[in-house]
Motif scaffolding. Structure first.
Motif, short mmCIF file in Angstrom:
data_model
loop_
_atom_site.label_atom_id
_atom_site.label_comp_id
_atom_site.label_asym_id
_atom_site.label_seq_id
_atom_site.Cartn_x
_atom_site.Cartn_y
_atom_site.Cartn_z
N VAL A 266 -50.56 48.19 -4.24
CA VAL A 266 -51.08 48.63 -5.51
C VAL A 266 -49.85 48.42 -6.22
N ALA A 267 -49.82 47.93 -7.35
CA ALA A 267 -48.78 47.91 -8.32
C ALA A 267 -49.25 48.97 -9.67
N TYR A 268 -48.44 49.81 -9.80
CA TYR A 268 -48.85 50.62 -10.92
C TYR A 268 -48.09 50.45 -12.19
N PHE B 99 -52.82 58.16 -1.61
CA PHE B 99 -53.61 59.34 -1.88
C PHE B 99 -53.21 59.49 -3.56
N VAL B 100 -52.15 59.10 -4.17
CA VAL B 100 -51.92 58.94 -5.57
C VAL B 100 -52.89 58.12 -6.29
N LYS B 101 -53.72 58.65 -7.26
CA LYS B 101 -54.69 57.94 -8.06
C LYS B 101 -54.49 57.68 -9.54
N PHE B 102 -54.42 56.48 -10.07
CA PHE B 102 -54.35 56.20 -11.17
C PHE B 102 -55.60 55.48 -12.12
N ALA B 103 -55.47 55.42 -13.23
CA ALA B 103 -56.71 54.86 -13.84
C ALA B 103 -56.77 53.47 -13.43
N ALA C 85 -40.75 52.62 -5.15
CA ALA C 85 -41.57 52.91 -4.01
C ALA C 85 -42.18 54.39 -4.12
N CYS C 86 -43.34 54.71 -4.14
CA CYS C 86 -44.21 55.73 -4.02
C CYS C 86 -43.50 56.93 -3.03
N GLU C 87 -43.35 58.07 -3.53
CA GLU C 87 -42.78 59.02 -2.57
C GLU C 87 -43.69 59.44 -1.62
N GLY C 88 -45.04 59.43 -1.91
CA GLY C 88 -46.02 60.09 -1.10
C GLY C 88 -46.33 58.90 0.06
N CYS C 89 -46.68 57.70 -0.16
CA CYS C 89 -46.76 56.53 0.80
C CYS C 89 -45.62 55.78 1.47
N ARG C 90 -44.83 55.92 0.58
CA ARG C 90 -43.52 55.06 1.04
C ARG C 90 -43.76 53.77 1.32
N PRO C 91 -44.09 52.93 0.68
CA PRO C 91 -44.26 51.53 0.91
C PRO C 91 -43.16 50.58 1.18
#
Length: 116
Positions: free
Chosen positions: A58-60, A77-81, A103-109
């Motif tokens: 997913v790209a934010y 787990f990080v949720k955006f609109a 890269a997200c710190e939580g899911c480390r893609p």
């Protein structure tokens, strides 16, 4: 007497051969009919659509940005609109990470997309 038995046995064997040939012709007909049904069924079945690319990333993109700024795994787990995210392929994730997306710190893609 012995000749009579041999002739009788030979006639029985010839009869058996004719009966088996008739049965084989019948089986050959069944096989041909089954093959025709299979061909007809395959011709009537439309081809499967090409597989769509797997979108496991997913790209934010924040509202005030033009390019995505963060890449997440689809199950992050990080949720955006929803209007601020879009599903992307692995190739797109690699490309965006190379262009400076974080890269997200939580899911480390980044290990999952082989970015070193």
């Amino acid at each position: 007497m012995n000749d009579y038995r041999l002739r009788e046995e030979l006639e029985k064997l010839r009869f058996l051969r004719r009966a088996q040939l008739q049965q084989l012709k019948r089986v050959d007909g069944w096989i041909a009919a089954a093959q025709k049904r299979l061909r007809d069924a395959e011709a009537a079945t439309p081809p499967a659509p090409p597989a769509s690319p797997v979108r496991e990333w997913v790209a934010y993109t924040p509202l005030n940005a033009r390019q995505p700024v963060e890449i997440h795994r689809a199950h992050c787990f990080v949720k955006f609109a929803k209007q601020q995210t879009r599903a992307i392929t692995t190739a797109e994730a690699v490309q965006l990470l190379g262009m400076g997306a974080v890269a997200c710190e939580g899911c480390r893609p980044d290990p999952g997309v082989s970015v070193g």
